[in-house]
Design an enzyme around this catalytic site. Structure first.
Site, PDB file in Angstrom:
ATOM      1  N   CYS A  89       0.850  -1.183   0.000  1.00 58.46           N
ATOM      2  CA  CYS A  89       0.000   0.000   0.000  1.00 58.46           C
ATOM      3  C   CYS A  89       0.891   1.239   0.000  1.00 58.46           C
ATOM      4  O   CYS A  89       1.742   1.398   0.876  1.00 58.46           O
ATOM      5  CB  CYS A  89      -0.882  -0.035   1.239  1.00 58.46           C
ATOM      6  SG  CYS A  89      -1.323   1.594   1.849  1.00 58.46           S
ATOM      7  N   GLU A  90       0.709   2.084  -1.008  1.00 56.39           N
ATOM      8  CA  GLU A  90       1.612   3.230  -1.133  1.00 56.39           C
ATOM      9  C   GLU A  90       1.334   4.325  -0.100  1.00 56.39           C
ATOM     10  O   GLU A  90       2.110   5.258   0.036  1.00 56.39           O
ATOM     11  CB  GLU A  90       1.577   3.798  -2.548  1.00 56.39           C
ATOM     12  CG  GLU A  90       0.285   4.485  -2.922  1.00 56.39           C
ATOM     13  CD  GLU A  90       0.279   4.920  -4.385  1.00 56.39           C
ATOM     14  OE1 GLU A  90       1.131   4.455  -5.159  1.00 56.39           O
ATOM     15  OE2 GLU A  90      -0.603   5.722  -4.737  1.00 56.39           O
ATOM     16  N   HIS A  91       0.230   4.219   0.616  1.00 55.25           N
ATOM     17  CA  HIS A  91      -0.060   5.225   1.642  1.00 55.25           C
ATOM     18  C   HIS A  91       0.625   4.916   2.966  1.00 55.25           C
ATOM     19  O   HIS A  91       0.885   5.814   3.751  1.00 55.25           O
ATOM     20  CB  HIS A  91      -1.574   5.341   1.868  1.00 55.25           C
ATOM     21  CG  HIS A  91      -2.308   5.736   0.625  1.00 55.25           C
ATOM     22  ND1 HIS A  91      -3.453   5.122   0.202  1.00 55.25           N
ATOM     23  CD2 HIS A  91      -2.020   6.670  -0.307  1.00 55.25           C
ATOM     24  CE1 HIS A  91      -3.858   5.663  -0.935  1.00 55.25           C
ATOM     25  NE2 HIS A  91      -3.004   6.601  -1.272  1.00 55.25           N
ATOM     26  N   HIS A  92       0.860   3.639   3.244  1.00 56.85           N
ATOM     27  CA  HIS A  92       1.452   3.255   4.529  1.00 56.85           C
ATOM     28  C   HIS A  92       2.713   2.409   4.377  1.00 56.85           C
ATOM     29  O   HIS A  92       3.365   2.118   5.365  1.00 56.85           O
ATOM     30  CB  HIS A  92       0.429   2.471   5.368  1.00 56.85           C
ATOM     31  CG  HIS A  92      -0.790   3.262   5.719  1.00 56.85           C
ATOM     32  ND1 HIS A  92      -1.943   3.239   4.964  1.00 56.85           N
ATOM     33  CD2 HIS A  92      -1.029   4.127   6.737  1.00 56.85           C
ATOM     34  CE1 HIS A  92      -2.843   4.042   5.500  1.00 56.85           C
ATOM     35  NE2 HIS A  92      -2.320   4.606   6.571  1.00 56.85           N
ATOM     36  N   GLN A 130      -5.006  -0.771  -4.556  1.00 54.80           N
ATOM     37  CA  GLN A 130      -5.660  -1.933  -5.173  1.00 54.80           C
ATOM     38  C   GLN A 130      -6.442  -1.573  -6.435  1.00 54.80           C
ATOM     39  O   GLN A 130      -6.465  -2.331  -7.401  1.00 54.80           O
ATOM     40  CB  GLN A 130      -6.575  -2.609  -4.136  1.00 54.80           C
ATOM     41  CG  GLN A 130      -7.191  -3.904  -4.657  1.00 54.80           C
ATOM     42  CD  GLN A 130      -8.001  -4.622  -3.599  1.00 54.80           C
ATOM     43  OE1 GLN A 130      -7.679  -4.567  -2.411  1.00 54.80           O
ATOM     44  NE2 GLN A 130      -9.059  -5.293  -4.014  1.00 54.80           N
ATOM     45  N   HIS A 158      -5.836  -5.647   3.527  1.00 53.95           N
ATOM     46  CA  HIS A 158      -4.852  -4.565   3.656  1.00 53.95           C
ATOM     47  C   HIS A 158      -4.400  -4.488   5.107  1.00 53.95           C
ATOM     48  O   HIS A 158      -5.218  -4.225   5.994  1.00 53.95           O
ATOM     49  CB  HIS A 158      -5.486  -3.230   3.236  1.00 53.95           C
ATOM     50  CG  HIS A 158      -5.774  -3.159   1.771  1.00 53.95           C
ATOM     51  ND1 HIS A 158      -5.150  -2.273   0.932  1.00 53.95           N
ATOM     52  CD2 HIS A 158      -6.617  -3.889   0.996  1.00 53.95           C
ATOM     53  CE1 HIS A 158      -5.594  -2.457  -0.302  1.00 53.95           C
ATOM     54  NE2 HIS A 158      -6.487  -3.420  -0.288  1.00 53.95           N
ATOM     55  N   CYS A 160      -2.833  -2.243   6.523  1.00 47.10           N
ATOM     56  CA  CYS A 160      -3.051  -0.904   7.098  1.00 47.10           C
ATOM     57  C   CYS A 160      -4.485  -0.738   7.581  1.00 47.10           C
ATOM     58  O   CYS A 160      -4.783   0.165   8.353  1.00 47.10           O
ATOM     59  CB  CYS A 160      -2.685   0.188   6.085  1.00 47.10           C
ATOM     60  SG  CYS A 160      -3.682   0.203   4.605  1.00 47.10           S
TER      61      CYS A 160
END
Ligand code: ZN
Length: 200
Positions: A89-92, A130, A158, A160
């Site tokens: 996940c590119e956010h976390h 995703q 996920h 996260c």
């Protein structure tokens, strides 16, 4: 006609070549700033292990896209179910993992089945969300295989979502991308979702 072979190069992620020693120093600084004592024998190698783990999770394996003429004129759905994948996940920068169901309606060429799993890996092993992963797999097949239709369903957990934040343990996210006849033709679309095991 001879098979067409397309070799792709490893995907780089914008910022240029990887600097492993800078990454290791940064991992060490991150852990130290979080109050983790790195002096013990068991933790001393942790920054290096973190870098190697991320390096692996961000590197898809090379493969040749070999397609073959559809000599028998097969025109039904080809579906590869439950392709396991791991992504980040590119956010976390925490993993999300699950399975992809990938299908296509052949046009003039067909594809070695193992390649469907390789295409999923190609787009999974990068900083990702995703929704984009699902779309990229569908777009790539559409572009390289020119099939009559493409369908992709991705189901993932996920970390996260389950380890932090909402802590929604056991929740899964489902995304889909449809192209060509699988988008336009209700019967073909229904068959795809039925075979993929997804209730619509
Ligand atoms: Zn996230």
């Amino acid at each position: 006609m001879a098979p067409i072979s397309v070799t792709h190069l490893p995907v780089r992620h914008d910022g240029g070549p990887r600097d492993y020693s800078a990454a290791e120093a940064a991992a060490m600084a991150l852990l130290a700033a979080l109050g983790i004592d790195l002096s013990s024998e068991s933790l001393i190698g942790t920054p290096g292990r973190m870098v190697r783990a991320y390096d692996e999770m961000l590197t898809p394996r090379n493969f040749d896209l070999t397609t073959f003429p559809n000599e028998e004129g097969y025109e039904q759905l080809v579906i590869e179910r439950k392709i396991p994948f791991q992504s980040l996940c590119e956010h976390h920068m925490l993993p999300f993992l699950g399975v992809a169901h990938v299908a296509y309606l052949p046009g003039e060429r067909i594809l070695g089945l193992s390649k469907l799993a390789r295409v999923v890996e190609l787009f999974a092993r990068r900083p990702q969300v995703q929704e984009r992963l699902t779309q990229q797999v569908a777009d790539w097949l559409n572009e390289h295989l020119a099939p009559k239709g493409v369908g992709v369903v991705v189901t993932a957990e996920h970390l996260c979502m389950t380890l932090r934040g909402a802590r929604a343990v056991g929740s899964t996210t489902i995304t889909s991308a449809l192209k060509g006849l699988l988008l336009d033709d209700a019967r073909a679309r229904e068959e795809f979702f039925l075979l993929a095991g997804v209730n619509t």
